[in-house]
Design a protein around this motif. Structure first.
Motif, PDB file in Angstrom:
ATOM      1  N   ARG A  22       9.506 125.233  15.457  1.00 23.52           N
ATOM      2  CA  ARG A  22       9.132 123.418  15.843  1.00 23.52           C
ATOM      3  C   ARG A  22       8.608 123.866  17.281  1.00 23.52           C
ATOM      4  NH1 ARG A  22      13.279 120.475  12.795  1.00 23.52           N
ATOM      5  NH2 ARG A  22      12.911 122.065  10.869  1.00 23.52           N
ATOM      6  N   ASN A  23       9.146 125.385  17.934  1.00 23.64           N
ATOM      7  CA  ASN A  23       8.029 124.594  19.412  1.00 23.64           C
ATOM      8  C   ASN A  23       6.278 125.202  18.790  1.00 23.64           C
ATOM      9  OD1 ASN A  23      10.494 124.907  21.063  1.00 23.64           O
ATOM     10  ND2 ASN A  23      10.142 127.432  20.904  1.00 23.64           N
ATOM     11  N   SER A  24       6.531 125.512  17.875  1.00 25.05           N
ATOM     12  CA  SER A  24       4.436 125.593  17.983  1.00 25.05           C
ATOM     13  C   SER A  24       4.097 124.346  17.218  1.00 25.05           C
ATOM     14  CB  SER A  24       3.897 126.357  17.084  1.00 25.05           C
ATOM     15  OG  SER A  24       4.652 126.727  15.609  1.00 25.05           O
ATOM     16  N   ILE A  25       5.702 123.267  16.410  1.00 22.10           N
ATOM     17  CA  ILE A  25       4.830 121.671  16.156  1.00 22.10           C
ATOM     18  C   ILE A  25       4.823 120.822  17.327  1.00 22.10           C
ATOM     19  CG2 ILE A  25       6.201 120.083  15.151  1.00 22.10           C
ATOM     20  CD1 ILE A  25       6.655 122.272  13.036  1.00 22.10           C
ATOM     21  N   PHE A  26       6.047 121.183  18.517  1.00 23.27           N
ATOM     22  CA  PHE A  26       5.847 119.875  19.902  1.00 23.27           C
ATOM     23  C   PHE A  26       4.893 120.332  20.796  1.00 23.27           C
ATOM     24  CE2 PHE A  26       9.606 119.165  17.741  1.00 23.27           C
ATOM     25  CZ  PHE A  26      10.163 118.351  17.784  1.00 23.27           C
ATOM     26  N   SER A  27       4.342 122.029  20.824  1.00 25.23           N
ATOM     27  CA  SER A  27       2.668 121.985  21.385  1.00 25.23           C
ATOM     28  C   SER A  27       1.597 121.435  20.944  1.00 25.23           C
ATOM     29  CB  SER A  27       2.679 123.633  21.916  1.00 25.23           C
ATOM     30  OG  SER A  27       3.153 123.647  19.930  1.00 25.23           O
ATOM     31  N   PHE A  28       1.963 120.999  19.966  1.00 25.24           N
ATOM     32  CA  PHE A  28       0.181 120.328  19.516  1.00 25.24           C
ATOM     33  C   PHE A  28       0.595 119.083  19.400  1.00 25.24           C
ATOM     34  CE2 PHE A  28      -0.812 116.931  16.108  1.00 25.24           C
ATOM     35  CZ  PHE A  28      -2.097 117.512  15.900  1.00 25.24           C
ATOM     36  N   SER A  29       1.884 118.947  20.197  1.00 23.60           N
ATOM     37  CA  SER A  29       1.237 116.778  20.392  1.00 23.60           C
ATOM     38  C   SER A  29       1.729 117.405  22.069  1.00 23.60           C
ATOM     39  CB  SER A  29       2.195 116.192  20.056  1.00 23.60           C
ATOM     40  OG  SER A  29       4.122 116.881  19.555  1.00 23.60           O
ATOM     41  N   SER A  30       1.730 118.645  23.139  1.00 22.50           N
ATOM     42  CA  SER A  30       1.680 118.441  23.923  1.00 22.50           C
ATOM     43  C   SER A  30       0.090 118.129  24.832  1.00 22.50           C
ATOM     44  CB  SER A  30       2.621 119.494  24.620  1.00 22.50           C
ATOM     45  OG  SER A  30       3.990 119.182  23.638  1.00 22.50           O
ATOM     46  N   ASP A  31      -0.934 118.718  24.041  1.00 21.27           N
ATOM     47  CA  ASP A  31      -1.934 118.719  24.632  1.00 21.27           C
ATOM     48  C   ASP A  31      -2.648 118.083  25.617  1.00 21.27           C
ATOM     49  OD1 ASP A  31      -2.221 121.511  23.443  1.00 21.27           O
ATOM     50  OD2 ASP A  31      -2.696 120.684  21.236  1.00 21.27           O
ATOM     51  N   ALA A  32      -2.477 116.606  25.169  1.00 21.87           N
ATOM     52  CA  ALA A  32      -2.807 115.422  26.000  1.00 21.87           C
ATOM     53  C   ALA A  32      -2.033 115.759  27.658  1.00 21.87           C
ATOM     54  CB  ALA A  32      -2.420 113.919  25.280  1.00 21.87           C
ATOM     55  N   PRO A  33      -3.205 115.323  28.311  1.00 20.75           N
ATOM     56  CA  PRO A  33      -2.870 115.575  29.355  1.00 20.75           C
ATOM     57  C   PRO A  33      -1.313 114.539  30.601  1.00 20.75           C
ATOM     58  CG  PRO A  33      -5.354 114.474  29.802  1.00 20.75           C
ATOM     59  CD  PRO A  33      -4.304 114.904  28.290  1.00 20.75           C
ATOM     60  N   SER A 210       4.475 107.260  15.615  1.00 15.83           N
ATOM     61  CA  SER A 210       3.757 106.506  14.834  1.00 15.83           C
ATOM     62  C   SER A 210       2.976 107.146  13.137  1.00 15.83           C
ATOM     63  CB  SER A 210       2.224 105.633  15.253  1.00 15.83           C
ATOM     64  OG  SER A 210       1.305 106.460  15.347  1.00 15.83           O
ATOM     65  N   LYS A 211       2.102 105.420  13.106  1.00 18.71           N
ATOM     66  CA  LYS A 211       2.515 106.517  11.182  1.00 18.71           C
ATOM     67  C   LYS A 211       1.227 107.193  11.288  1.00 18.71           C
ATOM     68  CE  LYS A 211       1.122 105.220   7.126  1.00 18.71           C
ATOM     69  NZ  LYS A 211       0.927 104.041   5.275  1.00 18.71           N
ATOM     70  N   GLU A 212       0.423 107.126  12.251  1.00 18.30           N
ATOM     71  CA  GLU A 212      -0.617 108.124  12.606  1.00 18.30           C
ATOM     72  C   GLU A 212      -0.807 109.121  12.983  1.00 18.30           C
ATOM     73  OE1 GLU A 212      -0.397 105.087  13.053  1.00 18.30           O
ATOM     74  OE2 GLU A 212      -1.520 103.346  12.343  1.00 18.30           O
ATOM     75  N   ASP A 213       0.231 109.257  14.160  1.00 19.19           N
ATOM     76  CA  ASP A 213       0.755 110.487  14.841  1.00 19.19           C
ATOM     77  C   ASP A 213       1.349 111.264  13.782  1.00 19.19           C
ATOM     78  OD1 ASP A 213      -0.368 109.299  16.972  1.00 19.19           O
ATOM     79  OD2 ASP A 213       2.029 108.765  17.260  1.00 19.19           O
ATOM     80  N   ILE A 214       2.630 110.557  13.244  1.00 16.00           N
ATOM     81  CA  ILE A 214       2.880 111.463  11.479  1.00 16.00           C
ATOM     82  C   ILE A 214       1.952 111.915  10.524  1.00 16.00           C
ATOM     83  CG2 ILE A 214       4.452 111.393   9.549  1.00 16.00           C
ATOM     84  CD1 ILE A 214       5.099 111.303  12.254  1.00 16.00           C
ATOM     85  N   LEU A 215       0.850 111.300  10.819  1.00 13.94           N
ATOM     86  CA  LEU A 215       0.063 112.195   9.403  1.00 13.94           C
ATOM     87  C   LEU A 215      -0.994 113.223  10.581  1.00 13.94           C
ATOM     88  CD1 LEU A 215      -0.672 111.122   6.292  1.00 13.94           C
ATOM     89  CD2 LEU A 215      -2.758 109.643   7.813  1.00 13.94           C
ATOM     90  N   ARG A 216      -0.680 112.864  11.350  1.00 18.74           N
ATOM     91  CA  ARG A 216      -2.130 113.650  12.253  1.00 18.74           C
ATOM     92  C   ARG A 216      -1.080 115.833  11.675  1.00 18.74           C
ATOM     93  NH1 ARG A 216      -4.113 110.202  15.207  1.00 18.74           N
ATOM     94  NH2 ARG A 216      -2.032 110.197  17.582  1.00 18.74           N
ATOM     95  N   LEU A 217      -0.109 114.699  12.343  1.00 19.11           N
ATOM     96  CA  LEU A 217       1.180 116.178  12.100  1.00 19.11           C
ATOM     97  C   LEU A 217       1.268 116.974  10.840  1.00 19.11           C
ATOM     98  CD1 LEU A 217       2.912 117.769  13.816  1.00 19.11           C
ATOM     99  CD2 LEU A 217       4.701 116.150  13.311  1.00 19.11           C
ATOM    100  N   LEU A 218       1.265 115.870   9.946  1.00 21.13           N
ATOM    101  CA  LEU A 218       1.409 116.789   8.378  1.00 21.13           C
ATOM    102  C   LEU A 218      -0.063 117.129   8.051  1.00 21.13           C
ATOM    103  CD1 LEU A 218       2.472 113.527   6.385  1.00 21.13           C
ATOM    104  CD2 LEU A 218       3.916 115.589   7.229  1.00 21.13           C
ATOM    105  N   LYS A 219      -1.138 117.045   8.454  1.00 21.90           N
ATOM    106  CA  LYS A 219      -2.710 117.743   8.509  1.00 21.90           C
ATOM    107  C   LYS A 219      -2.634 118.691   9.102  1.00 21.90           C
ATOM    108  CE  LYS A 219      -5.169 113.170   7.252  1.00 21.90           C
ATOM    109  NZ  LYS A 219      -6.094 112.217   7.927  1.00 21.90           N
TER     110      LYS A 219
END
Length: 434
Positions: A22-33, A210-219
């Motif tokens: 889970r940590n690597s998954i949430f780090s993926f969405s933490s790159d934004a400033p 959002s749906k777009e964020d979830i789709l990016r996460l799935l990819k």
């Protein structure tokens, strides 16, 4: 398979381990400033580098990643500043009693500093010990992070713990951070004036994706890396089929259904794990059928099975509690539920009406089944009729359970679907004609 793993089995193992990390998954969405990760990291690191005190609330619905982002921040800061950050964790469900919470703080601080904890110490002794440790931490330029999970439960009662903690941070030269986590967006409004004046007004909101964020996460999760141990041809074909599937109308419909029920990242990850486990190892690729099977699997929670064993009276009690919540009645007890039940009986002339003692036994049965629970741990000496309660089942689950219930009265389903207004208007017209 003569001892040799096929690319499909290796891909299955890779994807399952990736979903569980889970940590690597949430780090993926933490790159934004402007991500909550960077904001929280700045607040905590500011206490470490500038030798000051801070406080912040992490607010958002369950499953939106407050715990994971906080753990990620602490893990990174501990690696960056080794041996100068200590963490004390409290949970409002376990430690909402002030004396119990202060004792737990003293116990964890003793463990952190390899000191002997005295079980016989009074609450005042533990408070003095906490202040002494905070003072020593300040002199040694060490930071202690207090994590208060279910923060709103600490904000009930006299709030002595919060006042003692925040007052100690102001009274001594300490380096401390208080981080509260709650699913109530108004958690800061529950604080008394004396506590609110000492608590900063920093709040980080964790909103559903959002749906777009979830789709990016799935990819991100399901795409196989090209620079890996997998055969290059297999990776190219796997990723191509995956991205084509994302564009299919059937897959989009499955994703919409999933997110309509619960759009939290935790829910999506559980769905993905089931889908990946259903992957056909002969073909070696994911298909829409895998995700359809996963959706059907997670759409039937155990609470639906519990509803099938309930009596009609117990279903009425659940429906009454849901109606009270729809009326924005935040606090209610057995007596409030019975008042609503009588109102339904008088308004719609139902034949299913039971005596108070029978209703109380049904109420206790719902508590045992964990479909409802007491609102807090206080008032244990009070009679059950007067203790605040809350629903542990969502509107969607309750309505779905009523539809599956074989002998469910039609009125109950109408209670949940809003058709009763039409029925009530019809009854009024009949009375006027009479």
């Amino acid at each position: 398979m003569d001892g040799k793993q096929t690319p499909a089995i290796e891909a299955l193992t890779h994807l399952r381990s990736k979903i569980c990390n889970r940590n690597s998954i949430f780090s993926f969405s933490s790159d934004a400033p402007d991500s909550n990760y960077n904001k929280l990291k700045f607040i905590v690191s500011n206490s470490v580098t500038e030798a000051c005190n801070n406080s912040v609330l992490l607010l958002g619905s369950r499953g939106c990643g407050q715990v994971e982002v906080l753990d990620l921040v602490l893990e990174d800061l501990k690696a960056e500043y080794p041996e100068i950050i200590s963490v004390v964790r409290l949970d409002g469900v376990l430690h909402s009693d002030d004396n119990c919470a202060i004792k737990e703080i003293a116990k964890q601080l003793c463990s952190e500093n390899q000191l002997l904890f005295s079980k016989m110490a009074s609450s005042d002794d533990n408070t003095q010990f906490m202040m002494a440790v905070l003072r020593e931490y300040g002199l040694a330029h060490k930071t202690v992070v207090f994590i208060l999970d279910e923060f709103d439960l600490f904000a009930q009662g006299k709030q002595r713990l919060l006042y003692s903690l925040l007052d100690a941070m102001q009274s001594v030269s300490s380096q401390a951070v208080v981080i509260g986590m709650s699913c109530r967006l108004d958690a800061d409004q529950l604080l008394e004036k004396r506590v609110r004046s000492r608590f900063s007004h920093r709040k980080l909101l964790f909103l559903p994706s959002s749906k777009e964020d979830i789709l990016r996460l799935l990819k991100h999760i399901l795409t196989l890396p090209e620079d890996s141990m997998f055969p290059r041809d297999y990776v190219i074909t796997f990723n191509k089929k995956l991205h084509n599937m994302f564009e299919e109308a059937k897959f989009k419909e499955i994703l919409d259904t999933l997110l309509d029920a619960d759009s939290s990242v935790h829910h999506v990850l559980n769905f993905l794990f089931v889908a990946v486990c259903n992957m056909n190892l002969e073909s070696g690729y994911l298909s829409v059928e895998n995700f359809k099977t996963a959706l059907l699997s997670i759409q039937r929670p155990y609470k639906l099975d519990s509803l099938q064993g309930c009596s009609v009276l117990e279903l009425y009690i659940l429906a009454c509690m849901k109606r009270l919540e729809d009326k924005e009645q935040n606090s209610y007890n057995f007596n409030s539920v019975m008042t609503e039940y009588k109102h339904i009986h008088d308004s719609y002339r139902i034949s299913d009406y039971y005596a108070r003692n029978v209703s109380l036994r049904a109420f206790e049965h719902l508590l045992q089944r964990e479909l409802i629970s007491f609102g807090d741990s206080r008032g244990q000496n009070q009679s059950i009729e007067f203790r605040p309660v809350k629903l542990l089942i969502s509107s969607h689950e309750l309505l779905q359970g009523l539809k599956l219930y074989r002998s469910c009265p039609a009125l109950l389903q109408k209670l949940m679907t809003g058709e009763l207004n039409k029925m009530k208007a019809h009854l009024v017209d009949v009375e006027m004609i009479d």
